[in-house]
Design a protein around this motif. Structure first.
Motif, PDB file in Angstrom:
ATOM      1  N   UNK A 113      -6.921 -24.975  28.487  1.00  0.00           N
ATOM      2  CA  UNK A 113      -7.671 -26.152  28.905  1.00  0.00           C
ATOM      3  C   UNK A 113      -8.623 -25.799  30.029  1.00  0.00           C
ATOM      4  N   UNK A 114      -9.558 -26.697  30.272  1.00  0.00           N
ATOM      5  CA  UNK A 114     -10.592 -26.452  31.263  1.00  0.00           C
ATOM      6  C   UNK A 114     -10.072 -26.698  32.678  1.00  0.00           C
ATOM      7  N   UNK A 115     -10.749 -26.099  33.631  1.00  0.00           N
ATOM      8  CA  UNK A 115     -10.464 -26.376  35.034  1.00  0.00           C
ATOM      9  C   UNK A 115     -10.881 -27.811  35.337  1.00  0.00           C
ATOM     10  N   UNK A 116     -10.000 -28.557  35.975  1.00  0.00           N
ATOM     11  CA  UNK A 116     -10.323 -29.944  36.296  1.00  0.00           C
ATOM     12  C   UNK A 116      -9.540 -30.372  37.528  1.00  0.00           C
ATOM     13  N   UNK A 117      -9.929 -31.499  38.115  1.00  0.00           N
ATOM     14  CA  UNK A 117      -9.122 -32.101  39.167  1.00  0.00           C
ATOM     15  C   UNK A 117      -9.323 -33.601  39.149  1.00  0.00           C
ATOM     16  N   UNK A 118      -8.340 -34.316  39.701  1.00  0.00           N
ATOM     17  CA  UNK A 118      -8.396 -35.766  39.806  1.00  0.00           C
ATOM     18  C   UNK A 118      -8.007 -36.172  41.218  1.00  0.00           C
ATOM     19  N   UNK A 119      -8.620 -37.237  41.720  1.00  0.00           N
ATOM     20  CA  UNK A 119      -8.325 -37.762  43.040  1.00  0.00           C
ATOM     21  C   UNK A 119      -7.679 -39.129  42.906  1.00  0.00           C
ATOM     22  N   UNK A 120      -6.533 -39.300  43.532  1.00  0.00           N
ATOM     23  CA  UNK A 120      -5.835 -40.582  43.502  1.00  0.00           C
ATOM     24  C   UNK A 120      -6.136 -41.330  44.803  1.00  0.00           C
ATOM     25  N   UNK A 121      -6.923 -42.408  44.736  1.00  0.00           N
ATOM     26  CA  UNK A 121      -7.310 -43.118  45.966  1.00  0.00           C
ATOM     27  C   UNK A 121      -6.166 -43.825  46.662  1.00  0.00           C
ATOM     28  N   UNK A 153      -2.949 -42.695  47.299  1.00  0.00           N
ATOM     29  CA  UNK A 153      -2.212 -41.852  48.236  1.00  0.00           C
ATOM     30  C   UNK A 153      -3.017 -40.654  48.723  1.00  0.00           C
ATOM     31  N   UNK A 154      -4.314 -40.637  48.364  1.00  0.00           N
ATOM     32  CA  UNK A 154      -5.203 -39.545  48.796  1.00  0.00           C
ATOM     33  C   UNK A 154      -4.689 -38.182  48.347  1.00  0.00           C
ATOM     34  N   UNK A 155      -4.128 -38.133  47.146  1.00  0.00           N
ATOM     35  CA  UNK A 155      -3.617 -36.877  46.607  1.00  0.00           C
ATOM     36  C   UNK A 155      -4.587 -36.298  45.576  1.00  0.00           C
ATOM     37  N   UNK A 156      -4.632 -34.992  45.543  1.00  0.00           N
ATOM     38  CA  UNK A 156      -5.415 -34.237  44.562  1.00  0.00           C
ATOM     39  C   UNK A 156      -4.450 -33.571  43.607  1.00  0.00           C
ATOM     40  N   UNK A 157      -4.745 -33.608  42.311  1.00  0.00           N
ATOM     41  CA  UNK A 157      -4.008 -32.778  41.367  1.00  0.00           C
ATOM     42  C   UNK A 157      -4.949 -32.344  40.263  1.00  0.00           C
ATOM     43  N   UNK A 158      -4.632 -31.211  39.653  1.00  0.00           N
ATOM     44  CA  UNK A 158      -5.516 -30.689  38.624  1.00  0.00           C
ATOM     45  C   UNK A 158      -5.015 -29.388  38.052  1.00  0.00           C
ATOM     46  N   UNK A 159      -5.927 -28.644  37.467  1.00  0.00           N
ATOM     47  CA  UNK A 159      -5.617 -27.371  36.809  1.00  0.00           C
ATOM     48  C   UNK A 159      -6.680 -26.359  37.217  1.00  0.00           C
ATOM     49  N   UNK A 205      -7.092 -23.118  36.114  1.00  0.00           N
ATOM     50  CA  UNK A 205      -7.396 -22.028  35.189  1.00  0.00           C
ATOM     51  C   UNK A 205      -6.170 -21.401  34.586  1.00  0.00           C
ATOM     52  N   UNK A 206      -5.089 -21.384  35.360  1.00  0.00           N
ATOM     53  CA  UNK A 206      -3.794 -20.874  34.889  1.00  0.00           C
ATOM     54  C   UNK A 206      -2.680 -21.781  35.384  1.00  0.00           C
ATOM     55  N   UNK A 207      -2.791 -22.191  36.638  1.00  0.00           N
ATOM     56  CA  UNK A 207      -1.753 -22.991  37.278  1.00  0.00           C
ATOM     57  C   UNK A 207      -2.204 -24.421  37.565  1.00  0.00           C
ATOM     58  N   UNK A 208      -1.227 -25.308  37.648  1.00  0.00           N
ATOM     59  CA  UNK A 208      -1.497 -26.648  38.137  1.00  0.00           C
ATOM     60  C   UNK A 208      -1.687 -26.572  39.644  1.00  0.00           C
ATOM     61  N   UNK A 209      -2.579 -27.385  40.166  1.00  0.00           N
ATOM     62  CA  UNK A 209      -2.802 -27.395  41.609  1.00  0.00           C
ATOM     63  C   UNK A 209      -2.630 -28.804  42.152  1.00  0.00           C
ATOM     64  N   UNK A 210      -2.304 -28.877  43.433  1.00  0.00           N
ATOM     65  CA  UNK A 210      -2.123 -30.157  44.093  1.00  0.00           C
ATOM     66  C   UNK A 210      -2.517 -30.026  45.559  1.00  0.00           C
ATOM     67  N   UNK A 211      -2.710 -31.164  46.205  1.00  0.00           N
ATOM     68  CA  UNK A 211      -3.096 -31.146  47.610  1.00  0.00           C
ATOM     69  C   UNK A 211      -3.450 -32.542  48.070  1.00  0.00           C
ATOM     70  N   UNK A 212      -4.172 -32.639  49.179  1.00  0.00           N
ATOM     71  CA  UNK A 212      -4.621 -33.923  49.702  1.00  0.00           C
ATOM     72  C   UNK A 212      -6.117 -33.848  49.970  1.00  0.00           C
ATOM     73  N   UNK A 213      -6.735 -35.003  50.188  1.00  0.00           N
ATOM     74  CA  UNK A 213      -8.164 -35.027  50.482  1.00  0.00           C
ATOM     75  C   UNK A 213      -8.484 -36.192  51.412  1.00  0.00           C
ATOM     76  N   UNK A 214      -9.633 -36.119  52.058  1.00  0.00           N
ATOM     77  CA  UNK A 214     -10.104 -37.211  52.905  1.00  0.00           C
ATOM     78  C   UNK A 214     -11.608 -37.360  52.710  1.00  0.00           C
ATOM     79  N   UNK A 215     -12.084 -38.602  52.748  1.00  0.00           N
ATOM     80  CA  UNK A 215     -13.500 -38.910  52.590  1.00  0.00           C
ATOM     81  C   UNK A 215     -14.040 -39.536  53.866  1.00  0.00           C
ATOM     82  N   UNK A 216     -15.301 -39.225  54.188  1.00  0.00           N
ATOM     83  CA  UNK A 216     -15.970 -39.831  55.338  1.00  0.00           C
ATOM     84  C   UNK A 216     -17.377 -40.236  54.925  1.00  0.00           C
ATOM     85  N   UNK A 217     -18.039 -40.954  55.798  1.00  0.00           N
ATOM     86  CA  UNK A 217     -19.397 -41.395  55.507  1.00  0.00           C
ATOM     87  C   UNK A 217     -20.314 -40.199  55.254  1.00  0.00           C
ATOM     88  N   UNK A 218     -21.374 -40.437  54.499  1.00  0.00           N
ATOM     89  CA  UNK A 218     -22.325 -39.374  54.220  1.00  0.00           C
ATOM     90  C   UNK A 218     -21.846 -38.400  53.176  1.00  0.00           C
TER      91      UNK A 218
END
Length: 214
Positions: free
Chosen positions: A6-14, A16-22, A24-37
């Motif tokens: 499958x293709x490399x991808x990611x999704x953002x969950x607004x 809980x501010x969590x990131x998850x995706x793929x 290239x080989x492994x599933x990935x996860x993490x957190x993110x934050x957004x600011x103005x601009x």
């Protein structure tokens, strides 16, 4: 020949501010934050530890992009991640998962978990049929149907909703509350096999899980 499922991808969950995706080989996860601009930061990036000798994706480069990205631009369905004002680091194309022709089982209503009750004929569910944009389902006692329309940015509207008039005195379930979801919902979010019907930017009205039959 290198193979990749499958293709490399990611999704953002607004929520809980969590990131998850793929990556290239492994599933990935993490957190993110957004600011103005259009500023964005990815943190606590981690992956599973599967070995994929046949993949042609350099995962370390993919993960590095999430470490250094600090802003983004969106044009239509195209997302570009950048660092400062330099050239684009990576480009992603929006791919909205299909929600039609699936059996969506109700698992949460107004923030409360839902389980089948005693004497209930079958689980509460609905299905979006592509033919004539029909919606059909079961509300716990009665069957229901209607029409729906899906627009850009995950907008959805249900109309002409109707239900049978069966009385189920021995089934303790609030059908009215469930059917009200279809009158109120105006957008949806989908993450793999989980679908949420929402109104505006409030908490989800109802949460469903996809069920697959052999």
């Amino acid at each position: 020949m290198p193979q990749q499922d499958k293709s490399v991808y990611f999704m953002l969950n607004p929520e809980d501010k969590k990131l998850n995706g793929f990556s290239g080989c492994n599933n990935m996860m993490g957190t993110y934050s957004l600011k103005h601009g259009n500023q964005i930061r990815f943190t606590k990036i981690a992956t599973t530890r599967m070995a994929c000798p046949k993949t042609d994706i350099d995962e370390s480069k993919v993960l590095k992009i999430f470490e250094i990205t600090d802003n983004y631009t969106i044009t239509g369905d195209t997302l570009r991640l950048h660092i400062g004002r330099r050239a684009t680091l990576v480009v992603f194309i929006k791919n909205t998962p299909q929600i039609t022709e699936k059996h969506w089982k109700l698992v949460e209503l107004e923030g409360q978990p839902v389980k089948m009750v005693e004497n209930q004929e079958k689980e509460v569910y609905f299905r979006l049929k592509t033919e004539e944009n029909r919606v059909q389902g079961f509300a716990g006692c009665n069957s229901f149907n209607g029409t729906y329309s899906i627009e850009k940015e995950n907008r959805i509207r249900f109309s002409q909703m109707a239900a049978t008039l069966k009385v189920c005195p021995n089934v303790d379930i609030n059908e009215t509350e469930f059917l009200k979801v279809f009158q109120t919902a105006d957008n949806y979010t989908v993450n793999e096999d989980t679908l949420r019907l929402n109104v505006g930017k409030r908490a989800s009205l109802a949460v469903f899980e996809a069920v697959y039959f052999e």
